[in-house]
Each structure stands twice: as C-alpha cells, then as structure tokens.
Write a protein that holds these residues in place. Structure first.
Motif, mmCIF file in Angstrom:
data_model
loop_
_atom_site.group_PDB
_atom_site.id
_atom_site.type_symbol
_atom_site.label_atom_id
_atom_site.label_comp_id
_atom_site.label_asym_id
_atom_site.label_seq_id
_atom_site.Cartn_x
_atom_site.Cartn_y
_atom_site.Cartn_z
ATOM 1 N N ARG A 78 -8.538 0.983 -0.570
ATOM 2 C CA ARG A 78 -7.550 1.605 -1.184
ATOM 3 C C ARG A 78 -7.625 3.425 -1.096
ATOM 4 O O ARG A 78 -6.806 4.227 -1.058
ATOM 5 C CB ARG A 78 -7.151 1.211 -2.088
ATOM 6 C CG ARG A 78 -6.612 -0.473 -2.260
ATOM 7 C CD ARG A 78 -6.037 -0.841 -3.514
ATOM 8 N NE ARG A 78 -5.706 -2.230 -3.586
ATOM 9 C CZ ARG A 78 -4.686 -2.822 -2.899
ATOM 10 N NH1 ARG A 78 -3.734 -2.033 -2.473
ATOM 11 N NH2 ARG A 78 -4.228 -4.191 -2.984
ATOM 12 N N THR A 79 -8.868 3.700 -1.888
ATOM 13 C CA THR A 79 -9.035 5.010 -2.218
ATOM 14 C C THR A 79 -8.948 6.083 -0.895
ATOM 15 O O THR A 79 -8.379 6.928 -0.882
ATOM 16 C CB THR A 79 -10.255 5.331 -2.750
ATOM 17 O OG1 THR A 79 -10.258 4.301 -4.189
ATOM 18 C CG2 THR A 79 -10.648 6.756 -3.218
ATOM 19 N N GLU A 82 -5.432 6.221 0.627
ATOM 20 C CA GLU A 82 -4.670 7.142 -0.283
ATOM 21 C C GLU A 82 -4.990 8.490 0.173
ATOM 22 O O GLU A 82 -3.979 9.290 0.177
ATOM 23 C CB GLU A 82 -4.870 6.624 -1.574
ATOM 24 C CG GLU A 82 -4.042 5.555 -2.260
ATOM 25 C CD GLU A 82 -2.564 5.696 -2.035
ATOM 26 O OE1 GLU A 82 -2.121 6.772 -2.067
ATOM 27 O OE2 GLU A 82 -1.979 4.527 -1.896
ATOM 28 N N ARG A 109 4.719 3.977 4.178
ATOM 29 C CA ARG A 109 3.773 3.421 3.131
ATOM 30 C C ARG A 109 3.807 1.987 3.178
ATOM 31 O O ARG A 109 2.598 1.405 2.965
ATOM 32 C CB ARG A 109 3.841 4.080 1.870
ATOM 33 C CG ARG A 109 3.039 3.649 0.802
ATOM 34 C CD ARG A 109 3.288 4.148 -0.636
ATOM 35 N NE ARG A 109 2.662 5.651 -0.410
ATOM 36 C CZ ARG A 109 1.493 5.967 -0.913
ATOM 37 N NH1 ARG A 109 0.467 4.879 -1.489
ATOM 38 N NH2 ARG A 109 1.124 7.032 -0.726
ATOM 39 N N GLU A 113 0.605 -0.459 3.491
ATOM 40 C CA GLU A 113 0.146 -1.425 2.335
ATOM 41 C C GLU A 113 0.234 -2.888 2.719
ATOM 42 O O GLU A 113 -0.344 -3.595 2.095
ATOM 43 C CB GLU A 113 1.152 -1.122 1.122
ATOM 44 C CG GLU A 113 0.819 0.045 0.513
ATOM 45 C CD GLU A 113 1.912 0.497 -0.713
ATOM 46 O OE1 GLU A 113 2.696 -0.279 -0.837
ATOM 47 O OE2 GLU A 113 1.720 1.572 -1.274
#
Length: 317
Positions: A78-79, A82, A109, A113
């Motif tokens: 996730r990091t 992002e 996005r 996701e």
C-alpha cells in the motif's frame, strides 16, 4: 538516481520473462507502445504478488522477507503504491514502473485498489466458502488486472461492458490457476476451491490432496472449468472491440491459459501428478489459432451471472 523510462521498461521486460513465459509470449504480439505499457503493469503486479507471498517472481522465497508478517507486507504494498500514485520515486523499479504508467494511461485509483484488495484477502488468509466467494477472489487477484490491461490497451474507463468482459478473461485465467495448483496451494496451507464444494464431496478440511480424495476432486475441476469457459467466451466478445494486434495478443493468452484448464480437466485424477504446462510448440499453435480467430467475429456470449460489477458489489457489501 531516478530511473529513465527505458530503464524501467527494460527491468519490466526482464520481470515478465522471468515470471510468466506464457504472458511474455503473448505480449510480443502487441504494438511497441502497448507492449511496453503491459510490461510496466506486469512488473507492478508481479512485485506486489511477490511481496505478499514472500517470493521471487512466484518461485523462490526472498531472503530476509520472512521477518514481515502478512499485514506488514500488505502495508508495504500500500505504501509503495501510494507513493507511485503520487508520482514520487519509490526506490523500487516495479513501483516506479507503475508511476511511469500512470503518467501515460488514465488508470483510476479504484482500478488499482481493486487489485490490492486481492492481496488483502491473502493477508487475511481468507478462504472462499461459496462459488460466489471463489469468483470474488478471482475478480480481485486476476479480473481486476484484466481491467487495468484493458485500460492500457485504450479502453475508456466509462466503457463498462468492455471492462466487464476484460475482467471476465482474468477470472477465467484464475480459475485455470486454481484447478492446476491444488497441490501447490495445499502445500502452502491454502485452498481456493469453495468449502461448500468440498463439503458436498465429503472432503474434510485440510485433506484435499489426500490420495483417496483425488477422484472426488475431478467433478469439482470440471465444474470450475465450465465456469472458466463461460467467462472466456464472454471475454472473446470484448476482445473483438480491440485493435487487431491487441485482439490477437488477448486471444493468444486466452488460448494458452484456456489450454491449461482443458489439460487439467482431461487428465482427471492424474492432473496433479506433474504441474500442467503448455509446451513451446503448443504455444506456437495457439498463437497461430488466435491469429485466425482475431480475423473472425466471435461467437455471441452473454455476460456471466457474476461479472465485474456484480462481484464488486459483493465485495463492498
């Protein structure tokens, strides 16, 4: 030092060659621009998968990565993602490849996701109870990737029906993986066949690979392969809307992965004696067959009962 686009493409090309010979073969049929973008997308997907599973291109474990628990690995995915979405350098070529791709293609996005949600399911050691659960899993880990692929090939984010059918092909691919990899998944403590199917066959939890249950697995494989055929047929309708070289590549991939499912189904109880693959001559034959298919109209096919929008609604309910 920031990697150039050509360096990112070169690294992505090496990744696809190492991680998926079938996908690498099909990608060569795209025009150069699409091919390079497909490689960039693959590199990110592959890296996420390897981080989630503590692997290297789907095979050997990554030294030292075992110190991270599944939730920590998911947080890493996730990091880095992002940072890539924000256009910042990540220090990881695969995530920088996503950042480059986002500068070239209008990926949303939500599309990204939906893929990460599949890694979240694995991190939670989630297992499908029903057929719908299994299809939901296939949607996140493969169907959502099909949606990204379609966007890379120029399909508009507003073209819901074509995106649905692109998703259907990913679902068909994942169903093939599930039936082929029953033994490998079991060795890793996983099973993606629905619990309800196993209960109907009187196969106790955790005993799916016991020799005396092999024959009971055969009807389940046939059932999953029948589902895969329906999703593949739907996807072929969507593929007909693509440019010729894109259509040829997509149909080649459909033939190769569909061929794996058909081999597993034909082998019956012997499907897991050895890992089922397609040989180089078989792949060549499938590429040639796809060339002819790309020049013809596909057979009519309705969307499956549970396609992208229905499965997304289930996931969010």
């Amino acid at each position: 030092m920031t990697a150039t686009r050509s360096e990112l493409v070169a690294a992505a090309r090496q990744s696809i060659r190492k991680g998926s010979k079938s996908f690498a073969a099909a990608s060569r049929l795209f025009d150069r621009s699409t091919r390079e973008r497909v490689w960039l997308l693959y590199a990110w997907c592959r890296a996420c998968d390897d981080i989630a599973d503590n692997q290297d291109h789907g095979y050997a474990s990554v030294p030292g990565a075992s110190r991270l628990d599944p939730e920590a690995r998911l947080a890493t995915i996730r990091t880095l993602t992002e940072l890539a979405i924000a256009g910042e350098e990540t220090g990881n070529m695969a995530f920088d490849a996503l950042a480059q791709l986002l500068r070239e293609v209008p990926l949303t996005r939500a599309m990204i996701e939906d893929v990460i949600a599949g890694f979240a399911l694995d991190a939670a050691e989630w297992r499908p109870r029903s057929e719908a659960d299994m299809l939901r899993y296939c949607y996140h880990v493969a169907g959502a990737v099909g949606v990204l692929m379609a966007a890379v090939m120029g399909v508009s984010p507003d073209d819901d029906d074509t995106l649905d059918r692109a998703c259907d092909l990913g679902i068909a691919f994942q169903l093939a993986n599930i039936v082929r990899d029953v033994w490998e998944d079991d060795a890793a403590g996983r099973c993606y066949l629905p619990v309800e199917w196993l209960a109907e066959a009187d196969i106790p939890p955790g005993e799916v690979t016991k020799p005396h249950y092999r024959h009971a697995l055969v009807p389940m494989v046939a059932r999953a392969c029948e589902l895969a055929r329906g999703y593949e047929a739907s996807a072929r309708v969507g593929a007909a809307r693509l440019a010729f070289r894109q259509r040829w590549a997509v149909l080649s991939a459909a033939n190769i992965y569909g061929g794996i499912a058909r081999k597993v189904e034909a082998l019956g109880a012997h499907a897991w004696d050895h890992r089922v693959t397609t040989t180089r001559p078989e792949k060549l034959g499938m590429l040639l067959k796809a060339f002819g298919e790309a020049r013809s109209a596909p057979a009519p096919a309705a969307n499956p009962a549970l396609s992208r929008r229905e499965l997304a609604a289930l996931a969010r309910s």
